[in-house]
Motif scaffolding. Structure first.
Motif, PDB file in Angstrom:
ATOM      1  N   LYS A 112       0.799  -1.246   0.098  1.00 58.78           N
ATOM      2  CA  LYS A 112       0.146   0.141  -0.090  1.00 58.78           C
ATOM      3  C   LYS A 112       0.944   1.193   0.005  1.00 58.78           C
ATOM      4  O   LYS A 112       0.374   2.338  -0.705  1.00 58.78           O
ATOM      5  N   TRP A 113       1.926   1.168   0.657  1.00 54.27           N
ATOM      6  CA  TRP A 113       2.783   2.439   0.812  1.00 54.27           C
ATOM      7  C   TRP A 113       4.159   1.912   0.197  1.00 54.27           C
ATOM      8  O   TRP A 113       4.854   1.124   0.161  1.00 54.27           O
ATOM      9  N   LYS A 114       4.612   3.378  -0.537  1.00 56.32           N
ATOM     10  CA  LYS A 114       5.926   3.199  -1.041  1.00 56.32           C
ATOM     11  C   LYS A 114       6.935   4.263  -0.390  1.00 56.32           C
ATOM     12  O   LYS A 114       6.544   5.439  -0.432  1.00 56.32           O
ATOM     13  N   ILE A 115       7.947   3.933   0.373  1.00 54.95           N
ATOM     14  CA  ILE A 115       9.083   4.914   0.948  1.00 54.95           C
ATOM     15  C   ILE A 115      10.425   4.790   0.272  1.00 54.95           C
ATOM     16  O   ILE A 115      10.856   3.422   0.042  1.00 54.95           O
ATOM     17  N   VAL A 116      10.825   5.803  -0.090  1.00 62.03           N
ATOM     18  CA  VAL A 116      12.285   5.740  -0.741  1.00 62.03           C
ATOM     19  C   VAL A 116      13.227   6.376   0.206  1.00 62.03           C
ATOM     20  O   VAL A 116      13.278   7.263   0.716  1.00 62.03           O
ATOM     21  N   LEU A 117      14.619   5.724   0.308  1.00 63.60           N
ATOM     22  CA  LEU A 117      15.693   5.820   1.161  1.00 63.60           C
ATOM     23  C   LEU A 117      16.743   6.260   0.411  1.00 63.60           C
ATOM     24  O   LEU A 117      17.263   5.513  -0.450  1.00 63.60           O
ATOM     25  N   MET A 118      17.342   7.480   0.661  1.00 63.06           N
ATOM     26  CA  MET A 118      18.535   7.869  -0.277  1.00 63.06           C
ATOM     27  C   MET A 118      19.613   8.791   0.553  1.00 63.06           C
ATOM     28  O   MET A 118      18.961   9.360   1.542  1.00 63.06           O
ATOM     29  N   ASP A 133       7.451  10.572  -8.967  1.00 62.13           N
ATOM     30  CA  ASP A 133       6.293  10.968  -9.231  1.00 62.13           C
ATOM     31  C   ASP A 133       5.289   9.935 -10.257  1.00 62.13           C
ATOM     32  O   ASP A 133       4.088   9.743 -10.239  1.00 62.13           O
ATOM     33  N   GLU A 134       6.141   9.404 -11.251  1.00 68.96           N
ATOM     34  CA  GLU A 134       5.556   8.314 -12.132  1.00 68.96           C
ATOM     35  C   GLU A 134       4.897   7.181 -11.301  1.00 68.96           C
ATOM     36  O   GLU A 134       3.910   6.847 -11.911  1.00 68.96           O
ATOM     37  N   PHE A 135       5.547   6.629 -10.266  1.00 65.42           N
ATOM     38  CA  PHE A 135       4.984   5.535  -9.406  1.00 65.42           C
ATOM     39  C   PHE A 135       4.631   6.020  -7.986  1.00 65.42           C
ATOM     40  O   PHE A 135       4.288   5.131  -7.329  1.00 65.42           O
ATOM     41  N   SER A 136       3.981   7.157  -7.928  1.00 67.00           N
ATOM     42  CA  SER A 136       3.409   7.596  -6.597  1.00 67.00           C
ATOM     43  C   SER A 136       3.892   7.269  -5.247  1.00 67.00           C
ATOM     44  O   SER A 136       3.361   6.446  -4.334  1.00 67.00           O
ATOM     45  N   VAL A 137       5.259   7.363  -5.162  1.00 70.91           N
ATOM     46  CA  VAL A 137       5.898   7.129  -3.904  1.00 70.91           C
ATOM     47  C   VAL A 137       5.458   8.250  -3.136  1.00 70.91           C
ATOM     48  O   VAL A 137       4.808   9.307  -3.182  1.00 70.91           O
ATOM     49  N   ASP A 138       5.312   7.608  -1.727  1.00 72.44           N
ATOM     50  CA  ASP A 138       4.510   8.282  -0.759  1.00 72.44           C
ATOM     51  C   ASP A 138       5.417   9.213   0.214  1.00 72.44           C
ATOM     52  O   ASP A 138       4.971  10.397   0.522  1.00 72.44           O
ATOM     53  N   ALA A 139       6.478   8.785   0.270  1.00 74.27           N
ATOM     54  CA  ALA A 139       7.589   9.654   1.100  1.00 74.27           C
ATOM     55  C   ALA A 139       9.085   9.260   0.504  1.00 74.27           C
ATOM     56  O   ALA A 139       9.363   8.159   0.356  1.00 74.27           O
ATOM     57  N   PRO A 145       5.084  13.220  -3.076  1.00 70.78           N
ATOM     58  CA  PRO A 145       5.718  12.434  -2.450  1.00 70.78           C
ATOM     59  C   PRO A 145       6.070  13.564  -1.094  1.00 70.78           C
ATOM     60  O   PRO A 145       6.429  14.684  -1.435  1.00 70.78           O
ATOM     61  N   LEU A 146       6.192  13.098   0.188  1.00 68.81           N
ATOM     62  CA  LEU A 146       6.569  13.998   1.282  1.00 68.81           C
ATOM     63  C   LEU A 146       8.063  13.803   1.407  1.00 68.81           C
ATOM     64  O   LEU A 146       8.773  12.774   1.147  1.00 68.81           O
ATOM     65  N   TYR A 147       8.968  15.002   1.409  1.00 68.95           N
ATOM     66  CA  TYR A 147      10.315  15.006   1.163  1.00 68.95           C
ATOM     67  C   TYR A 147      10.918  15.471   2.668  1.00 68.95           C
ATOM     68  O   TYR A 147      10.712  16.570   2.911  1.00 68.95           O
ATOM     69  N   ILE A 148      11.670  14.656   3.326  1.00 67.49           N
ATOM     70  CA  ILE A 148      12.282  14.996   4.733  1.00 67.49           C
ATOM     71  C   ILE A 148      13.696  14.737   4.590  1.00 67.49           C
ATOM     72  O   ILE A 148      14.209  13.578   4.289  1.00 67.49           O
TER      73      ILE A 148
END
Length: 468
Positions: free
Chosen positions: A334-340, A372-378, A403-406
């Motif tokens: 349901k949720w997608k979070i990217v770590l970088m 944006d294309e894959f609707s990442v959440d954060a 997405p939320l960017y922190i």
């Protein structure tokens, strides 16, 4: 973030300073030794497994027996013990440790605990999948890796290292269950003295001791080739990293040599055997980027070190983008979070003569369209040693649908006081000059809550995402 600091210190000057957190870990070790040698709370000291050590499988659990007391590992025989995230931490776990000498057929013993915290199940063991000699910074050690499989979701365990007739102290392990979990979040723990990192990690663990995993967003150490820094990093955070799995992100400082040149992140990729990539990418890029699931959250971890690794991996950017699109497309969570590690935004300097306009970094220009294309959440990042919540961004502008960017701040003692100008997209910035902090993520079926804390436990920011 080496490029912003003229006159870099030499890594061989790093000194180990034991802080309060180290004292806690030594106390935990002493308690573990008592458990092994004398028994406690009904725990009978174990003996050698009924199976000969060489017969303990690395691929599946083997039931072992208990009985007479055993000798205990010395600090040289087992150090830098830590758990590593797997593709599904509810049913498996990776345990890694080092030894000064080669060990023949090492293994991990483990058993489930009941509601009262005492052993409630049979004793099991799994053997090492890897026993690798590693020479680094004039030191030689052996790295041992065991993957525990067949664990039950939502279960507390205790585990200990084994080799021959020796055992380590009992340590804690638990598996998450269902969509609710908590993650601790740290970034840029690189330090001159790692007691600061120990205090931040210790504060987070003492206040959130039921957390299920730890996310570390890059630059774990200041110099990726210096052996002493890695040992201090693991030692200072021992109560945390021996108890819950670490999901690390590769930072630029993991690629630095002792003379501040660039190399492949040899130590990082050995200390953190991360979830495997599809065959197309595994051999070339294994442990540099990866993904995993916890509950209903899919975490995607990207490698932003294109410039550092260009000489060694000229196709890293295009190959990783192909993997990233496949990874985000295939997940059903349901949720997608990217770590970088490196941040998606570019910040101007406050006082430097060399101007730099605010905008988006090269990494942001590469990755944002895919997010944006894959609707990442954060998207969580580090690198600039500053906590900044930018809210939601889509198509390079403020947009509540993006997405939320922190940028998660810093957890070490390397600071850039009053260096950055505020960005037009900043919504919340911690007081300047920067101070240490950590974050938490609380996940529920329909809500993600991100919170930022100072080391004393003061809550300084909160961001909530809802998705019915």
């Amino acid at each position: 973030m080496k490029e912003l600091l003229p006159g870099r210190r030499q890594p061989r000057g790093t000194r180990h300073v034991a802080g309060r957190f180290l004292a806690l870990s030594l106390a935990a070790l002493a308690v573990g030794i008592i458990l092994v040698t004398a028994g406690c709370a009904g725990i009978t000291p174990a003996t050698l497994p009924g199976n000969a050590p060489g017969q303990i499988s690395a691929d599946h659990p083997v039931r072992v027996s208990e009985g007479k007391p055993l000798s205990v590992f010395s600090r040289q025989e087992a150090f830098s013990i830590h758990q590593v995230i797997t593709e599904d931490s509810a049913t498996s776990r990776i345990i890694v440790w080092q030894s000064e000498q080669e060990e023949k057929d090492p293994f991990v013993e483990y058993r489930a605990l009941g509601a009262d915290g005492t052993p409630s199940g049979e004793l099991w063991a799994q053997g090492a999948r890897r026993n690798e000699r590693f020479a680094e910074d004039g030191k030689t050690s052996w790295i041992h890796t065991v993957k525990l499989t067949g664990l039950r979701p939502g279960t507390a365990y205790q585990y200990r290292l084994g080799a021959g007739s020796r055992r380590g102290p009992w340590l804690s392990l638990k598996t998450p269950a269902g969509p609710r979990f908590q993650a601790l979040i740290f970034t840029d723990s690189q330090s001159a003295r790692y007691d600061t990192w120990g205090k931040v990690a210790g504060s987070a663990w003492s206040r959130h001791g039921t957390a299920d995993l730890a996310l570390v967003l890059g630059d774990l150490v200041d110099n990726g080739q210096q052996d002493a820094q890695w040992r201090q990093w693991f030692r200072q955070a021992a109560p945390l990293v021996t108890s819950i799995p670490v999901a690390p992100v590769l930072g630029n400082h993991e690629t630095y040599t002792l003379d501040w040149q660039v190399r492949m992140p040899e130590a990082y990729t050995r200390f953190f055997p991360l979830p495997a990539l599809p065959e197309r990418w595994q051999r070339q890029y294994g442990s540099q980027f990866y993904s995993f699931d916890v509950g209903e959250v899919h975490f995607t971890v990207v490698n932003t070190q294109f410039r550092e690794l260009e000489k060694f991996e000229p196709h890293l950017q295009e190959e990783q983008l192909a993997w990233l699109r496949q990874d985000l497309r295939q997940t059903r969570k349901k949720w997608k979070i990217v770590l970088m590690h490196k941040d998606a935004l570019q910040y101007g300097f406050k006082h430097r003569q060399t101007p730099r306009a605010e905008g988006f970094s090269d990494e942001g220009k590469i990755f944002l369209p895919v997010f944006d294309e894959f609707s990442v959440d954060a998207v969580l990042s580090g690198h600039l040693h500053s906590y900044r919540n930018r809210g939601h961004i889509r198509n390079f502008r403020r947009d509540a649908s993006g997405p939320l960017y922190i940028m998660a701040g810093l957890s070490g003692d390397v600071r850039y006081p009053d260096l950055w100008r505020d960005h037009a997209l900043d919504e919340r910035v911690l007081p300047q000059p920067e101070t240490d902090n950590y974050m938490t993520l609380d996940a529920a079926p329909d809500r993600l809550v991100f919170r930022a804390y100072l080391p004393d436990g003061t809550s300084v920011d909160e961001a909530i995402l809802d998705k019915p």
